[in-house]
Design a protein around this motif. Sequence first.
Motif, PDB file in Angstrom:
ATOM      1  N   ARG A  66      -7.280   5.464  11.636  1.00  0.00           N
ATOM      2  CA  ARG A  66      -8.059   5.396  10.251  1.00  0.00           C
ATOM      3  C   ARG A  66      -7.588   4.017   9.865  1.00  0.00           C
ATOM      4  O   ARG A  66      -8.585   3.076   9.865  1.00  0.00           O
ATOM      5  N   LEU A  77      -7.837  11.370   5.761  1.00  0.00           N
ATOM      6  CA  LEU A  77      -7.699  10.674   4.398  1.00  0.00           C
ATOM      7  C   LEU A  77      -8.960  11.218   3.384  1.00  0.00           C
ATOM      8  O   LEU A  77     -10.044  11.171   4.005  1.00  0.00           O
ATOM      9  N   PHE A  89      -5.113   9.977  -1.994  1.00  0.00           N
ATOM     10  CA  PHE A  89      -4.635   8.596  -2.380  1.00  0.00           C
ATOM     11  C   PHE A  89      -5.460   8.025  -3.897  1.00  0.00           C
ATOM     12  O   PHE A  89      -6.616   8.394  -3.719  1.00  0.00           O
ATOM     13  N   SER A 115      -0.349   9.515  -1.734  1.00  0.00           N
ATOM     14  CA  SER A 115      -0.246   7.854  -1.721  1.00  0.00           C
ATOM     15  C   SER A 115      -0.586   7.246  -3.170  1.00  0.00           C
ATOM     16  O   SER A 115      -1.591   7.453  -3.612  1.00  0.00           O
ATOM     17  N   GLU A 119      -1.519   4.329  -3.926  1.00  0.00           N
ATOM     18  CA  GLU A 119      -2.173   2.981  -3.632  1.00  0.00           C
ATOM     19  C   GLU A 119      -1.669   1.738  -4.259  1.00  0.00           C
ATOM     20  O   GLU A 119      -1.783   1.745  -5.437  1.00  0.00           O
ATOM     21  N   ASN A 150       3.810   9.035  -0.478  1.00  0.00           N
ATOM     22  CA  ASN A 150       3.714   7.817   0.222  1.00  0.00           C
ATOM     23  C   ASN A 150       3.496   6.660  -0.624  1.00  0.00           C
ATOM     24  O   ASN A 150       2.829   6.720  -1.477  1.00  0.00           O
ATOM     25  N   PRO A 194       2.855   2.960  -0.416  1.00  0.00           N
ATOM     26  CA  PRO A 194       2.199   1.829   0.277  1.00  0.00           C
ATOM     27  C   PRO A 194       2.301   0.591  -0.119  1.00  0.00           C
ATOM     28  O   PRO A 194       2.288   0.210  -1.177  1.00  0.00           O
ATOM     29  N   THR A 210       0.148  -2.096   0.241  1.00  0.00           N
ATOM     30  CA  THR A 210      -1.268  -1.961   0.658  1.00  0.00           C
ATOM     31  C   THR A 210      -1.717  -3.424   0.732  1.00  0.00           C
ATOM     32  O   THR A 210      -2.395  -3.760   1.939  1.00  0.00           O
TER      33      THR A 210
END
Length: 511
Positions: free
Chosen positions: A13, A73, A99, A139, A141, A167, A169, A171
Amino acid sequence: MTDQLIIFDTTMRDGEQSPGASMTREEKVRIGRQLERLRVDVIEAGFPAASPGDFESVKAVASVIKDSTVCGLARAQENDIRRTGEAIALAVSGRIHTFIATSPIHMEKKLRMTPEQVLDAAVKAVTLARSYTDDVEFSCEDAVRSDPDFMCRVIEAVIKAGARTINIPDTVGYAIPFQYGALIESLMTRVPNSDQAIFSVHCHNDLGLAVSNSLAAVLAGARQVECTINGLGERAGNAALEEIVMALKTRRDVFNLDTRIDTTQIVAASRLVSTITGFPVQPNKAVVGANAFAHESGIHQDGVLKHRETYEIMRAEDVGWNANKLVLGKHSGRSAFKARLAELGIGLDSEVAVNAAFQRFKELADKKHEIFDEDIHAIVSEELTELQNEHYALVSLMAHSETGEQPQARLVIALGGVEQQTQSSGSGPVDAAFKAIENVVKSGAELQLYSVNNITSGTESQGEVTVRLSRGGRIVNGLGADTDIVVASAKAYLSALNKLDARTERVSPQV
Ligand code: KIV
Ligand code: ZN
């Protein structure tokens, strides 16, 4: 707190978001099978709402993988969640990963949403995702540039809505290890229901800190790490799975955590991903680079010969170096070949495909006495690319180079089955071959990258060539393998042209 770290692989991904690294459905199934052999806990197989092809790939991976969770996702939008729910429906264990960005810059400039709207969309997305599966990940982001107070609110709400993994991240690859660790620790402490979810990290490598940041987060309490084989991923890539896993194993004294990973499958996974995506592994890459266990200095060599641990902290065999057994030779028959394909997890759809791959194997075995697993992967990659979409094919090639003379190449190529002769001179035989191809194809593509790797060691090894072409904003990698690198180069160029013509556009923007 568990003493197990969940390894979440996102090679198919986030890794696929590297320019030119897109993978076909069959390639994803092959990588998925290798990740299962590697025993990763979660395989993020794609972004089903991005295109019908992505949807089919995630579905195909979900239907063959039994021993890892298969994840898709989805943006925090109804259509994305529904498509992802459908794509993972056949999985023995399926996860939806949804997300939405929580940083001021993303909310304001990209999403054009207020924080309250983002909070609302996050909760709705998780609630809908839970109607497809109990295993939902959420998530935030661009978490590292988000306001921690706002993230605490979002995280508490999505856990209440049923998210089981949270999650955080990095990013844009902005984090610094001690700050990132502190952020994870503070979120886990401040969110009242944090004990009902596993905290996960997902780091990008823009400052070269993805692995360090992930490990700092693990020390702070994160129990899932999202990573990719060879660190493939958007821009500078993601945290490299092999580095995370080997750091945990080698420094168990520091981390005191286990993973399920069978580390002896690491090199095979690295080679497979590199072959399929056309992204070579740099020789000095930790764990999987060709020099990772090579000692050049006399002092080091002497030390290692006397006592291996003087200069080696890991054993090459523990990560699967030297495990590329000699599998077949020129006297091996079709059934032995087929059995080895099955052992490698390569399922060819038809007897025609097996016969064609076997024919190539025989041709290679005539030129090269020892056939390794890497050779078989290269044969199959090439064969499948051609079977799926072979408008341009190499029929024959003659290259001439002589000191003081201009190199020449003469080729016969088939265009949609019609053979055409072409020739050119060039600065070298490879350049001449590419120019000769362009004399007839006139693709208008720009050559962005040309690289040669030898698949196994020794001068009789096959050369594996990657050619990256771009046209109209689309980027593709073509691969070619042959014991003659000019032939391998021409094949790679034609394979890239085939992909350039065939690739379908994604219907929604990438993450
Ligand atoms: O980098 C990122 O934020 C992502 C998310 C979708 C997890 O890839
Ligand atoms: Zn990412």
